[in-house]
Design a protein around this motif. Structure first.
Motif, PDB file in Angstrom:
ATOM      1  N   VAL A   8       7.129  -6.476  17.106  1.00 48.05           N
ATOM      2  CA  VAL A   8       7.051  -6.121  15.681  1.00 48.05           C
ATOM      3  C   VAL A   8       7.265  -4.612  15.548  1.00 48.05           C
ATOM      4  CG1 VAL A   8       5.433  -8.003  15.168  1.00 48.05           C
ATOM      5  CG2 VAL A   8       4.536  -5.734  15.732  1.00 48.05           C
ATOM      6  N   SER A   9       7.283  -4.125  14.317  1.00 41.84           N
ATOM      7  CA  SER A   9       7.482  -2.683  14.126  1.00 41.84           C
ATOM      8  C   SER A   9       6.150  -1.937  14.262  1.00 41.84           C
ATOM      9  CB  SER A   9       8.067  -2.421  12.737  1.00 41.84           C
ATOM     10  OG  SER A   9       7.125  -2.771  11.744  1.00 41.84           O
ATOM     11  N   GLN A  51       4.965   0.127  12.168  1.00 40.08           N
ATOM     12  CA  GLN A  51       4.315   0.071  10.851  1.00 40.08           C
ATOM     13  C   GLN A  51       3.457  -1.194  10.723  1.00 40.08           C
ATOM     14  OE1 GLN A  51       7.454   0.910  11.360  1.00 40.08           O
ATOM     15  NE2 GLN A  51       7.791   2.861  10.317  1.00 40.08           N
ATOM     16  N   THR A  52       3.958  -2.282  11.300  1.00 35.47           N
ATOM     17  CA  THR A  52       3.196  -3.535  11.233  1.00 35.47           C
ATOM     18  C   THR A  52       1.918  -3.429  12.063  1.00 35.47           C
ATOM     19  OG1 THR A  52       5.164  -4.850  10.812  1.00 35.47           O
ATOM     20  CG2 THR A  52       3.297  -6.002  11.779  1.00 35.47           C
ATOM     21  N   ASN A 101       0.282  -0.729  12.668  1.00 36.12           N
ATOM     22  CA  ASN A 101      -0.615   0.135  11.884  1.00 36.12           C
ATOM     23  C   ASN A 101      -1.288  -0.657  10.760  1.00 36.12           C
ATOM     24  OD1 ASN A 101      -1.647   2.822  11.203  1.00 36.12           O
ATOM     25  ND2 ASN A 101      -0.452   2.537   9.338  1.00 36.12           N
ATOM     26  N   ALA A 102      -0.495  -1.481  10.063  1.00 37.81           N
ATOM     27  CA  ALA A 102      -1.054  -2.290   8.968  1.00 37.81           C
ATOM     28  C   ALA A 102      -2.089  -3.283   9.497  1.00 37.81           C
ATOM     29  CB  ALA A 102       0.064  -3.022   8.239  1.00 37.81           C
ATOM     30  N   ARG A 108      -5.075  -3.970   6.695  1.00 35.62           N
ATOM     31  CA  ARG A 108      -4.370  -4.139   5.420  1.00 35.62           C
ATOM     32  C   ARG A 108      -3.364  -5.267   5.465  1.00 35.62           C
ATOM     33  NH1 ARG A 108      -4.783   0.641   2.106  1.00 35.62           N
ATOM     34  NH2 ARG A 108      -6.105   2.147   3.151  1.00 35.62           N
ATOM     35  N   TYR A 109      -3.161  -5.822   6.641  1.00 34.43           N
ATOM     36  CA  TYR A 109      -2.259  -6.970   6.758  1.00 34.43           C
ATOM     37  C   TYR A 109      -2.859  -7.956   7.755  1.00 34.43           C
ATOM     38  CZ  TYR A 109       1.718  -9.870   7.876  1.00 34.43           C
ATOM     39  OH  TYR A 109       2.532 -10.953   8.073  1.00 34.43           O
ATOM     40  N   ASP A 110      -3.000  -9.196   7.333  1.00 34.63           N
ATOM     41  CA  ASP A 110      -3.516 -10.247   8.219  1.00 34.63           C
ATOM     42  C   ASP A 110      -2.344 -10.960   8.878  1.00 34.63           C
ATOM     43  OD1 ASP A 110      -6.129  -9.689   7.526  1.00 34.63           O
ATOM     44  OD2 ASP A 110      -6.108 -11.075   5.822  1.00 34.63           O
ATOM     45  N   PRO A 111      -2.371 -11.062  10.214  1.00 35.09           N
ATOM     46  CA  PRO A 111      -1.221 -11.663  10.901  1.00 35.09           C
ATOM     47  C   PRO A 111      -1.142 -13.174  10.687  1.00 35.09           C
ATOM     48  CG  PRO A 111      -2.984 -11.287  12.463  1.00 35.09           C
ATOM     49  CD  PRO A 111      -3.444 -10.704  11.158  1.00 35.09           C
ATOM     50  N   SER A 112       0.059 -13.711  10.879  1.00 39.36           N
ATOM     51  CA  SER A 112       0.220 -15.165  10.859  1.00 39.36           C
ATOM     52  C   SER A 112      -0.447 -15.715  12.121  1.00 39.36           C
ATOM     53  CB  SER A 112       1.705 -15.522  10.873  1.00 39.36           C
ATOM     54  OG  SER A 112       2.269 -15.132  12.109  1.00 39.36           O
ATOM     55  N   LEU A 141       1.512 -14.891  15.316  1.00 39.29           N
ATOM     56  CA  LEU A 141       1.359 -13.495  15.744  1.00 39.29           C
ATOM     57  C   LEU A 141      -0.046 -13.264  16.309  1.00 39.29           C
ATOM     58  CD1 LEU A 141       2.463 -10.666  16.099  1.00 39.29           C
ATOM     59  CD2 LEU A 141       1.889 -10.186  13.706  1.00 39.29           C
TER      60      LEU A 141
END
Lengths: 62, 138
Positions: A25-26, A28-29, A31-32, A37-41, A44
């Motif tokens: 992944v990137s 930025q991902t 970091n998120a 701030r971002y919940d993985p699938s 992932l």
């Protein structure tokens, strides 16, 4: 959702870019994910668990 | 070439082959309406193909950002366009003057202008939503 990604990454002495490359992944991902701030699938999350060699529940908590 | 490699080549290069074909037909289409139809269809197919291959190549957070942005930003832009569309069909819109995309002014030109206007509003909404998604998730 809370996670221990930052701690686990520090234990392995990996940069965000290192972990991103391992997960495909990137940066930025990563970091998120670390900042919650971002919940993985689910796929992932399994990949993250495999990279750190730990069960999902040891990394993520509600 | 193995099937695996051939499949990868088709997935990556197919859109560009369609694009080149579209440009060839567009050149022929200067004298032939049928060829211009083929060029337009091939051009849009290539855009879908290249977009699909690119979407498959980015990670899930980036995909989520684009999906969210197209839904909320695109829908928001369309809602703004919808207001203008409704007003244009009421007495309020009778006094409006609209620049025409294609000269000389014709029904097709006005239709193209309307479609382009809606597209611009949707893309503007999408770009704003995309920036907002990353601001909230960085």
């Amino acid at each position: 959702m809370n996670n221990r990604l930052k701690v686990l990454r520090a234990e392995h002495d990996w940069s965000q870019a290192d972990l991103a490359a391992r997960l495909g992944v990137s940066r930025q991902t990563v970091n998120a994910l670390e900042t919650g701030r971002y919940d993985p699938s689910l796929p992932l999350a399994f990949k993250i668990a495999a990279v750190f060699g730990q069960p999902i529940e040891a990394i993520f908590s509600a | 070439m193995s099937w695996q490699r051939a499949r990868s080549f088709i997935a990556r290069g197919g859109g560009f082959i369609l694009l080149i074909l579209a440009l060839v037909f567009a050149r022929i289409g200067a004298q032939n309406d049928g060829a211009m139809w083929v060029a337009a269809v091939l051009g849009m197919l290539s855009a879908m193909w290249i977009g699909g291959a690119w979407m498959a190549s980015i990670d899930e957070a980036a995909q989520e950002a684009h999906k969210w942005s197209w839904y909320w930003g695109g829908s928001g832009g369309m809602a703004v366009g919808g207001v203008l569309l409704i007003l244009a069909m009421t007495p309020t819109g009778r006094g409006w003057t609209v620049p025409v995309l294609l000269e000389p002014a014709s029904p097709a030109g006005y239709a193209a202008t309307g479609a382009m206007g809606m597209l611009l509003l949707m893309v503007t909404g999408y770009l704003l939503a995309w920036g907002l998604w990353w601001l909230r998730h960085r």
